[in-house]
Design an enzyme around this catalytic site. Structure first.
Site, PDB file in Angstrom:
ATOM      1  N   LYS A  73       0.798  -1.381   0.191  1.00  0.00           N
ATOM      2  CA  LYS A  73      -0.038  -0.050   0.025  1.00  0.00           C
ATOM      3  C   LYS A  73       0.801   1.265  -0.072  1.00  0.00           C
ATOM      4  O   LYS A  73       1.801   1.356   0.821  1.00  0.00           O
ATOM      5  CB  LYS A  73      -0.803   0.221   1.252  1.00  0.00           C
ATOM      6  CG  LYS A  73      -1.902   1.132   1.272  1.00  0.00           C
ATOM      7  CD  LYS A  73      -2.951   1.096   2.632  1.00  0.00           C
ATOM      8  CE  LYS A  73      -3.911   2.069   2.504  1.00  0.00           C
ATOM      9  NZ  LYS A  73      -4.823   2.061   3.526  1.00  0.00           N
ATOM     10  N   SER A 130      -9.498   2.469   1.889  1.00  0.00           N
ATOM     11  CA  SER A 130      -8.410   3.177   1.176  1.00  0.00           C
ATOM     12  C   SER A 130      -7.445   2.217   0.433  1.00  0.00           C
ATOM     13  O   SER A 130      -6.505   2.595  -0.213  1.00  0.00           O
ATOM     14  CB  SER A 130      -7.599   3.955   1.906  1.00  0.00           C
ATOM     15  OG  SER A 130      -7.086   3.484   2.949  1.00  0.00           O
ATOM     16  N   SER A 154     -10.387  -0.037   5.694  1.00  0.00           N
ATOM     17  CA  SER A 154      -9.529   0.017   4.668  1.00  0.00           C
ATOM     18  C   SER A 154      -9.175  -1.195   4.081  1.00  0.00           C
ATOM     19  O   SER A 154      -8.708  -1.334   2.859  1.00  0.00           O
ATOM     20  CB  SER A 154      -8.447   1.066   4.891  1.00  0.00           C
ATOM     21  OG  SER A 154      -8.772   2.391   5.113  1.00  0.00           O
TER      22      SER A 154
END
Length: 417
Positions: A73, A130, A154
């Protein structure tokens, strides 16, 4: 438990250990898929082809995750324990995946600096966020695993939107480089196409670390898997028939009727006992922003902090009472299927069932339960604090293998849409 047409991380590593394929060959295949699909899905923030090749050439072929490619990420600190532990097990990062654009009204999107990340099931939809790019890449079959962090859903929201698995362990299950945040919301973790891959990667990443002295002991408590026997253990194996409480919503916003129906139908056939339950939770919409501000070093009024703590205490007690009656709680992960990728400036509450369990710290996992209007529906399973294996045991029952989405490496001309 991997859908037809996919190769699990465990199978990749097994093929590397057997000599059927080299780590470099596996990585080159993932890099090629990323280069072909990223112009359509926009899931890459930065690809590190040369770094991935160098790492692949140094992989010990006996590793538990030998040669398994994964995405990181974006903006994950390089010293993060989860990265070092996956790499030590033989996994190879091929680059960084998109996350939500800073300052966006809604965070259930991904942004590569030029375009918004798309969902491989439908290019008009968002993959969630996210951990957007990682979810899109895993769902499309580019990599079997991607790392992320979950402070308000997320990992679980993108897993729900993309028809894959996202697991937020009990707070502290995977150590974080910054130690325990003042607000205590975020848990590091992984997204994967295969439930057993996610369990394996989480077990490898778990355990105390010098950068996070409040992290939990190694998990599961049984011996860790070895290269010669990477699947000989199962933290859910000794779990008997469980009592499940189902709630279609935990707040003021209802779940879409189609989403609710998919999960109820799956519960009816998956071999668990569903119990009617009452659960009165305090609203999270004021407490979460206060705790998030504390985690991110922003000033917060002391009265607001006291109110947030009262919400956390109330909900922890309410959940403790609930888990006296049932073993786990099941909810929709998201109240709707994936929304449009172009709704990023709207206030979207589809992930409302998720952030409650960041405030309390309970383990929660999202698995695909079926399709509604051709898009994945995620079921969230929540267990008592520290009882991650119970959530995963029910998740194993609920898991509904889905077909590959329309955008995938073997999709031929479909990727040119």
């Amino acid at each position: 438990m991997t859908e037809p047409g996919r190769m699990s991380a465990r199978l990749i590593a097994e093929r590397v250990r057997s000599g059927a394929v080299t780590p470099l060959e596996v990585v080159e295949q993932a890099l090629d898929a990323a280069r072909r699909l990223d112009p359509v899905l926009h899931f890459v923030e930065e690809l590190d082809a040369e770094g991935a090749r160098r790492a692949a050439q140094q992989v010990d072929p006996a590793g538990v995750l030998a040669g398994v490619p994964f995405l990181i990420k974006a903006r994950t600190p390089p010293e993060s324990p989860i990265l070092h532990r996956l790499v030590a097990a033989g996994a190879v990062p091929i680059g960084w995946a998109t996350r939500a654009r800073p300052g966006a009204v809604s965070l259930t999107f991904g942004w590569n600096g030029r375009d918004y990340t798309r969902n491989p099931w439908d290019l008009t939809r968002s993959p969630g966020g996210s951990t957007a790019g990682g979810a899109a890449a895993v769902a499309a079959g580019v990599v079997p695993l991607a790392t992320g962090g979950d402070s308000g859903g997320s990992l679980r929201i993108p897993a729900s939107f993309c028809g894959i698995v996202g697991f937020k362990g009990t707070y502290g299950r995977v150590p974080r480089p910054g130690g325990r945040g003042l607000g205590g919301l975020t848990t590091a973790g992984v997204i994967g196409a295969d439930l057993d891959d996610v369990i394996l990667a989480t077990s490898i990443a778990s355990g105390p670390h010098r950068l996070d002295p409040t992290s939990l002991p190694p998990w599961p408590t049984a011996p860790n898997p070895t290269a010669s026997s990477p699947t000989a253990w199962d933290p859910t194996a000794a779990v008997g028939r469980l009592r499940v409480g189902y709630r279609s919503t935990l707040g003021e916003w209802p779940a879409d009727a189609g989403v609710d129906r998919v999960i109820r139908e799956r519960l009816a056939v998956c071999g668990v006992d569903v119990v009617d339950v009452r659960l009165e939770l305090a609203p999270t919409d004021e407490a979460w922003p206060v705790l998030s501000a504390l985690d991110n070093g922003r000033g917060v009024d002391s009265v607001a902090v006291s109110r947030a703590r009262a919400v956390r205490d109330h909900n922890n007690t309410a959940l403790a009472d609930l888990f006296d009656e049932v073993d786990v709680l099941v909810t929709p992960t998201t109240l709707t299927v994936a929304h449009g990728y172009d709704q990023h400036e709207e206030s979207i509450v589809t992930g409302d069932p998720c952030w409650i369990f960041n405030v309390t710290g309970h383990p929660a996992v999202s698995v695909p339960a079926g399709l509604h209007d051709g898009l994945p529906v995620g079921a969230q399973v929540v267990a008592p604090y520290g009882e991650d294996h119970l959530a995963l045991a029910v998740a194993r029952h609920l898991y509904a293998p889905l077909p590959l989405p329309s955008i995938h490496p073997a999709g031929g001309g479909q990727v040119d849409r």
